[in-house]
Scaffold this motif. Structure first.
Motif, short mmCIF file in Angstrom:
data_model
loop_
_atom_site.label_atom_id
_atom_site.label_comp_id
_atom_site.label_asym_id
_atom_site.label_seq_id
_atom_site.Cartn_x
_atom_site.Cartn_y
_atom_site.Cartn_z
N ILE A 131 0.78 -1.10 0.02
CA ILE A 131 0.06 0.05 0.04
C ILE A 131 0.91 1.25 -0.13
O ILE A 131 1.86 1.33 0.87
CB ILE A 131 -0.94 -0.05 1.12
CG1 ILE A 131 -1.88 -1.17 1.39
CG2 ILE A 131 -1.74 1.28 1.32
CD1 ILE A 131 -2.73 -1.44 2.30
N ARG A 132 0.61 2.06 -0.93
CA ARG A 132 1.33 3.70 -0.74
C ARG A 132 0.57 4.43 -0.17
O ARG A 132 -0.60 5.01 -0.48
CB ARG A 132 1.61 3.84 -2.39
CG ARG A 132 2.42 5.23 -2.56
CD ARG A 132 2.58 5.51 -3.89
NE ARG A 132 3.64 4.47 -4.48
CZ ARG A 132 3.91 4.24 -5.85
NH1 ARG A 132 3.19 5.09 -6.70
NH2 ARG A 132 4.60 3.36 -6.05
N GLY A 133 1.01 4.91 1.09
CA GLY A 133 0.47 6.05 1.73
C GLY A 133 0.43 7.31 1.02
O GLY A 133 1.19 7.66 0.26
N ALA A 134 0.02 8.41 1.86
CA ALA A 134 0.00 9.74 1.38
C ALA A 134 1.25 10.34 1.20
O ALA A 134 1.65 11.12 0.54
CB ALA A 134 -1.07 10.54 2.31
N CYS A 135 2.16 9.86 2.00
CA CYS A 135 3.45 10.32 1.99
C CYS A 135 4.55 9.81 0.77
O CYS A 135 5.51 10.36 0.42
CB CYS A 135 4.31 10.04 3.25
SG CYS A 135 4.64 8.40 3.68
N GLY A 136 3.76 8.81 -0.10
CA GLY A 136 4.38 8.33 -1.30
C GLY A 136 5.37 6.87 -0.81
O GLY A 136 5.89 6.38 -1.55
N ARG A 137 5.47 6.56 0.56
CA ARG A 137 6.43 5.46 1.01
C ARG A 137 5.08 4.12 1.05
O ARG A 137 4.11 4.26 1.18
CB ARG A 137 6.71 5.44 2.24
CG ARG A 137 7.85 6.44 2.44
CD ARG A 137 8.63 6.11 3.60
NE ARG A 137 9.96 7.11 3.40
CZ ARG A 137 10.75 7.12 4.51
NH1 ARG A 137 10.59 6.54 5.83
NH2 ARG A 137 11.95 7.62 4.22
N GLU A 138 5.68 3.17 0.51
CA GLU A 138 4.77 1.87 0.49
C GLU A 138 5.19 1.11 1.82
O GLU A 138 6.27 1.05 2.08
CB GLU A 138 4.92 1.14 -0.49
CG GLU A 138 4.58 1.54 -1.84
CD GLU A 138 4.54 0.63 -3.22
OE1 GLU A 138 4.97 -0.42 -3.09
OE2 GLU A 138 4.61 1.18 -4.47
N PHE A 139 4.10 0.52 2.19
CA PHE A 139 4.23 -0.35 3.27
C PHE A 139 3.45 -1.68 3.06
O PHE A 139 2.65 -1.69 2.20
CB PHE A 139 3.89 0.20 4.66
CG PHE A 139 2.26 0.53 4.51
CD1 PHE A 139 1.27 -0.17 5.04
CD2 PHE A 139 1.89 1.78 4.37
CE1 PHE A 139 -0.13 -0.03 5.19
CE2 PHE A 139 0.52 2.13 4.09
CZ PHE A 139 -0.38 1.20 4.59
N THR A 140 3.79 -2.59 3.83
CA THR A 140 3.23 -4.16 3.62
C THR A 140 2.39 -4.45 4.66
O THR A 140 2.43 -4.13 5.87
CB THR A 140 4.26 -5.15 3.54
OG1 THR A 140 4.94 -5.42 4.48
CG2 THR A 140 5.09 -4.89 2.21
N THR A 141 1.37 -5.12 4.45
CA THR A 141 0.19 -5.82 5.58
C THR A 141 -0.17 -7.22 4.90
O THR A 141 -0.21 -7.22 3.64
CB THR A 141 -0.89 -4.85 5.82
OG1 THR A 141 -1.51 -5.28 6.93
CG2 THR A 141 -2.01 -4.60 4.51
N ALA A 142 -0.70 -7.96 5.58
CA ALA A 142 -1.37 -9.15 5.04
C ALA A 142 -2.42 -8.69 3.98
O ALA A 142 -3.14 -7.63 4.57
CB ALA A 142 -1.94 -9.89 6.44
N ALA A 143 -2.82 -9.45 3.04
CA ALA A 143 -3.81 -9.13 2.16
C ALA A 143 -4.92 -9.25 2.77
O ALA A 143 -6.18 -8.33 2.43
CB ALA A 143 -3.66 -9.88 0.97
N THR A 144 -5.15 -10.00 3.77
CA THR A 144 -6.55 -10.05 4.48
C THR A 144 -6.78 -8.75 5.35
O THR A 144 -8.03 -8.85 5.88
CB THR A 144 -6.49 -11.41 5.36
OG1 THR A 144 -5.30 -11.51 6.23
CG2 THR A 144 -6.52 -12.79 4.68
N ASN A 145 -5.85 -8.00 5.59
CA ASN A 145 -6.14 -6.73 6.61
C ASN A 145 -6.74 -5.84 5.63
O ASN A 145 -6.78 -4.54 6.22
CB ASN A 145 -4.65 -6.32 7.18
CG ASN A 145 -4.44 -7.17 8.26
OD1 ASN A 145 -5.09 -8.11 8.73
ND2 ASN A 145 -3.25 -7.05 8.86
#
Length: 84
Positions: free
Chosen positions: A50-64
């Motif tokens: 997921i790319r947040g508003a700041c432009g950085r991407e982070f990961t999470t479980a797809a079920t989240n």
């Protein structure tokens, strides 16, 4: 350890989403089936990028991942629900 991974189709790809674990919103860029193990045993998991508003991407479980609300409820909207 295998370095293989594969892209997984997702209905919310390139849409605004919310990570239910952190509450953070952003745009779902990809869902990838990855080996997340750091040992000799493989452990595969579907990770959402997921790319947040700041432009950085982070990961999470797809079920989240869930669709982000279009607009937050207003205080007036909540008052109306209580009076019903």
């Amino acid at each position: 350890m295998s370095e293989c991974y594969e892209y997984v189709p997702h209905r919310l790809l390139h849409r605004r989403v919310r990570d239910i674990a952190s509450g953070t919103e952003g745009v779902l860029m990809a869902v990838i089936n990855e080996n997340v193990s750091d040992t000799g045993l493989e452990r595969w998991m579907e990770l959402a990028y997921i790319r947040g508003a700041c432009g950085r991407e982070f990961t999470t479980a797809a079920t989240n991942v869930e669709p982000a609300p279009d607009q937050p409820k207003t205080a007036a909207g909540r008052r109306d629900e209580r009076s019903a």
